[in-house]
Design a protein around this motif. Structure first.
Motif, PDB file in Angstrom:
ATOM      1  N   ASN A  30      78.469  60.622  68.111  1.00  0.00           N
ATOM      2  CA  ASN A  30      78.221  59.889  67.460  1.00  0.00           C
ATOM      3  C   ASN A  30      78.648  60.090  66.233  1.00  0.00           C
ATOM      4  O   ASN A  30      79.242  59.891  65.037  1.00  0.00           O
ATOM      5  N   LYS A  31      79.473  61.854  66.242  1.00  0.00           N
ATOM      6  CA  LYS A  31      78.876  62.813  65.072  1.00  0.00           C
ATOM      7  C   LYS A  31      78.725  62.276  63.518  1.00  0.00           C
ATOM      8  O   LYS A  31      78.682  61.560  62.551  1.00  0.00           O
ATOM      9  N   ILE A  32      77.001  62.028  64.465  1.00  0.00           N
ATOM     10  CA  ILE A  32      76.282  61.924  63.443  1.00  0.00           C
ATOM     11  C   ILE A  32      75.102  62.907  62.834  1.00  0.00           C
ATOM     12  O   ILE A  32      74.895  64.277  63.882  1.00  0.00           O
ATOM     13  N   PHE A  33      74.807  63.560  61.200  1.00  0.00           N
ATOM     14  CA  PHE A  33      74.512  64.115  61.046  1.00  0.00           C
ATOM     15  C   PHE A  33      73.035  63.512  60.587  1.00  0.00           C
ATOM     16  O   PHE A  33      72.989  62.716  60.198  1.00  0.00           O
ATOM     17  N   SER A  34      71.590  64.472  60.823  1.00  0.00           N
ATOM     18  CA  SER A  34      70.371  63.816  60.706  1.00  0.00           C
ATOM     19  C   SER A  34      69.604  65.086  60.130  1.00  0.00           C
ATOM     20  O   SER A  34      69.510  66.502  60.736  1.00  0.00           O
ATOM     21  N   ILE A  35      68.579  64.712  59.736  1.00  0.00           N
ATOM     22  CA  ILE A  35      67.560  65.574  58.986  1.00  0.00           C
ATOM     23  C   ILE A  35      65.774  65.369  59.085  1.00  0.00           C
ATOM     24  O   ILE A  35      65.967  64.299  58.958  1.00  0.00           O
ATOM     25  N   ASN A  36      65.209  65.913  59.506  1.00  0.00           N
ATOM     26  CA  ASN A  36      63.712  65.874  59.735  1.00  0.00           C
ATOM     27  C   ASN A  36      63.403  65.617  58.631  1.00  0.00           C
ATOM     28  O   ASN A  36      62.588  67.146  58.431  1.00  0.00           O
ATOM     29  N   LEU A  91      74.942  59.583  59.163  1.00  0.00           N
ATOM     30  CA  LEU A  91      73.781  60.622  58.287  1.00  0.00           C
ATOM     31  C   LEU A  91      72.789  59.115  58.776  1.00  0.00           C
ATOM     32  O   LEU A  91      72.239  58.171  58.658  1.00  0.00           O
ATOM     33  N   ILE A  92      71.390  60.473  59.048  1.00  0.00           N
ATOM     34  CA  ILE A  92      70.647  59.739  60.047  1.00  0.00           C
ATOM     35  C   ILE A  92      69.182  60.597  59.007  1.00  0.00           C
ATOM     36  O   ILE A  92      69.183  61.794  59.218  1.00  0.00           O
ATOM     37  N   ILE A  93      67.982  60.149  57.979  1.00  0.00           N
ATOM     38  CA  ILE A  93      67.234  60.413  57.949  1.00  0.00           C
ATOM     39  C   ILE A  93      66.026  60.168  58.599  1.00  0.00           C
ATOM     40  O   ILE A  93      65.382  58.729  58.662  1.00  0.00           O
ATOM     41  N   VAL A  94      65.054  60.998  58.862  1.00  0.00           N
ATOM     42  CA  VAL A  94      63.897  60.898  59.450  1.00  0.00           C
ATOM     43  C   VAL A  94      62.702  61.663  58.463  1.00  0.00           C
ATOM     44  O   VAL A  94      62.618  62.337  58.297  1.00  0.00           O
ATOM     45  N   GLU A  95      62.114  60.454  58.290  1.00  0.00           N
ATOM     46  CA  GLU A  95      61.475  60.023  57.550  1.00  0.00           C
ATOM     47  C   GLU A  95      59.118  60.676  58.812  1.00  0.00           C
ATOM     48  O   GLU A  95      59.039  59.699  59.205  1.00  0.00           O
ATOM     49  N   ASN A  96      58.935  61.980  58.543  1.00  0.00           N
ATOM     50  CA  ASN A  96      57.746  62.501  59.522  1.00  0.00           C
ATOM     51  C   ASN A  96      56.858  62.371  58.670  1.00  0.00           C
ATOM     52  O   ASN A  96      56.563  61.621  57.872  1.00  0.00           O
ATOM     53  N   VAL A  97      55.944  61.773  59.792  1.00  0.00           N
ATOM     54  CA  VAL A  97      54.886  61.806  59.012  1.00  0.00           C
ATOM     55  C   VAL A  97      54.407  62.853  58.232  1.00  0.00           C
ATOM     56  O   VAL A  97      54.464  63.648  58.346  1.00  0.00           O
ATOM     57  N   HIS A 153      68.902  67.630  63.373  1.00  0.00           N
ATOM     58  CA  HIS A 153      70.215  69.599  63.052  1.00  0.00           C
ATOM     59  C   HIS A 153      69.265  70.174  61.855  1.00  0.00           C
ATOM     60  O   HIS A 153      69.752  71.062  61.891  1.00  0.00           O
ATOM     61  N   ALA A 154      68.701  69.415  60.783  1.00  0.00           N
ATOM     62  CA  ALA A 154      68.390  70.017  59.965  1.00  0.00           C
ATOM     63  C   ALA A 154      67.086  70.053  59.865  1.00  0.00           C
ATOM     64  O   ALA A 154      66.626  68.583  60.003  1.00  0.00           O
ATOM     65  N   ASN A 155      65.283  70.330  59.687  1.00  0.00           N
ATOM     66  CA  ASN A 155      64.262  70.663  59.244  1.00  0.00           C
ATOM     67  C   ASN A 155      64.051  70.867  57.413  1.00  0.00           C
ATOM     68  O   ASN A 155      64.648  72.152  56.885  1.00  0.00           O
ATOM     69  N   ARG A 162      58.615  78.239  57.986  1.00  0.00           N
ATOM     70  CA  ARG A 162      58.884  79.223  58.594  1.00  0.00           C
ATOM     71  C   ARG A 162      60.338  78.243  59.577  1.00  0.00           C
ATOM     72  O   ARG A 162      60.880  78.988  59.778  1.00  0.00           O
ATOM     73  N   GLY A 163      60.410  77.418  59.753  1.00  0.00           N
ATOM     74  CA  GLY A 163      61.278  76.988  60.822  1.00  0.00           C
ATOM     75  C   GLY A 163      61.449  75.851  59.525  1.00  0.00           C
ATOM     76  O   GLY A 163      62.702  75.231  60.357  1.00  0.00           O
ATOM     77  N   LEU A 164      61.951  75.716  58.007  1.00  0.00           N
ATOM     78  CA  LEU A 164      62.658  75.068  58.047  1.00  0.00           C
ATOM     79  C   LEU A 164      64.427  75.744  57.477  1.00  0.00           C
ATOM     80  O   LEU A 164      64.665  76.715  57.877  1.00  0.00           O
ATOM     81  N   ASP A 165      65.348  74.161  57.359  1.00  0.00           N
ATOM     82  CA  ASP A 165      66.640  74.916  57.215  1.00  0.00           C
ATOM     83  C   ASP A 165      66.515  74.813  55.180  1.00  0.00           C
ATOM     84  O   ASP A 165      67.557  75.307  54.523  1.00  0.00           O
ATOM     85  N   VAL A 166      66.348  73.467  54.786  1.00  0.00           N
ATOM     86  CA  VAL A 166      65.918  73.433  53.679  1.00  0.00           C
ATOM     87  C   VAL A 166      64.482  73.432  53.301  1.00  0.00           C
ATOM     88  O   VAL A 166      63.736  71.871  53.773  1.00  0.00           O
ATOM     89  N   LEU A 167      64.890  73.443  51.246  1.00  0.00           N
ATOM     90  CA  LEU A 167      62.870  73.644  50.832  1.00  0.00           C
ATOM     91  C   LEU A 167      63.660  72.321  49.466  1.00  0.00           C
ATOM     92  O   LEU A 167      64.346  73.159  48.881  1.00  0.00           O
ATOM     93  N   ILE A 168      63.073  71.574  49.291  1.00  0.00           N
ATOM     94  CA  ILE A 168      62.948  70.794  48.280  1.00  0.00           C
ATOM     95  C   ILE A 168      61.900  70.697  47.793  1.00  0.00           C
ATOM     96  O   ILE A 168      60.792  70.675  47.885  1.00  0.00           O
ATOM     97  N   ILE A 169      62.079  70.816  45.890  1.00  0.00           N
ATOM     98  CA  ILE A 169      60.766  71.295  45.232  1.00  0.00           C
ATOM     99  C   ILE A 169      61.004  70.089  44.392  1.00  0.00           C
ATOM    100  O   ILE A 169      62.218  69.735  43.155  1.00  0.00           O
ATOM    101  N   ASN A 170      59.840  69.141  44.538  1.00  0.00           N
ATOM    102  CA  ASN A 170      60.136  67.802  43.820  1.00  0.00           C
ATOM    103  C   ASN A 170      59.237  67.824  42.802  1.00  0.00           C
ATOM    104  O   ASN A 170      58.102  68.679  42.516  1.00  0.00           O
TER     105      ASN A 170
END
Length: 215
Positions: A29-35, A115-121, A135-137, A158-166
């Motif tokens: 479906n040509k959707i980029f997604s982040i966990n 784009l789908i954003i998954v908000e994990n617990v 696609h990206a953690n 260790r398993g991250l693709d991107v780190l956000i410092i908020n």
């Protein structure tokens, strides 16, 4: 003990298979997604809302909200932004897994999303172990949590693709050693993409959004 290990392996293998199927569906479906992962009160939902508001209008966003309890506080806030939202109640489990995402994808208008954003617990341990098919953690680490989190919770870094410092706007008011924090991150995940920003003020979101749109 051996039997317990075998059972766990079967569960993880089954999860990984469904995760791969989820990824294939997103690709088709040509959707980029982040966990999107974080500890409680890192302001994941505020970060998602700010991202939705600042993204170009042509980027069509859907959100999957993971919660341990059947409350709709976060999903209601996101829904007010005019995007499709599916809430997943984990039934008390401390993480989302691939079957939960599979079910959520079946209820989203995939033909109308980019784009789908998954908000994990909110948890720094369990979510790191379960692939979802995204696609990206992405992890949000907020300044008030302290600068020792990479040392205390190494697996999720260790398993991250991107780190956000908020909550970067709070640096002047808190005892947070950025060099110490980043040294711990670099030790676990050399060269990790890092964005420093504030969901409250919007500072730093331009660089994050550029990365998101390019992917």
């Amino acid at each position: 003990m051996t039997q317990t290990i075998q059972i766990v392996q079967k569960i993880m293998n089954a999860n990984d298979t469904i995760a791969e199927n989820n990824n294939q569906k997103l690709e088709q479906n040509k959707i980029f997604s982040i966990n999107l992962m974080a500890s409680p009160d890192a302001k994941k939902t505020s970060f998602i809302i700010k991202t939705i508001k600042l993204l170009p209008n042509y980027v069509r966003v859907g959100v999957i909200e993971g919660d341990t309890a059947p409350v709709t506080i976060d999903s209601d806030k996101v829904s007010e932004q005019g995007v499709p939202v599916i809430q997943v109640n984990t039934g008390g489990e401390c993480h989302l897994d691939a079957p939960m995402i599979e079910n959520a994808l079946n209820h989203l208008p995939l033909d109308d999303l980019d784009l789908i954003i998954v908000e994990n617990v909110g948890n720094l341990i369990c979510p790191a172990a379960f692939k979802l098919g995204t696609h990206a953690n992405v992890l949000i680490a907020s300044i008030p949590e302290g600068d020792d989190k990479p040392y205390k919770y190494p697996n999720i870094y260790r398993g991250l693709d991107v780190l956000i410092i908020n909550k970067i706007d709070l640096i002047p008011y808190l005892d947070f050693n950025m060099d110490y924090f980043k040294a711990g991150v670099e030790m676990l995940n050399p060269g990790l993409e890092i964005f420093e920003l504030s969901s409250k003020t919007g500072h730093g979101f331009d660089v994050w959004l550029k990365w998101l749109v390019q992917n």
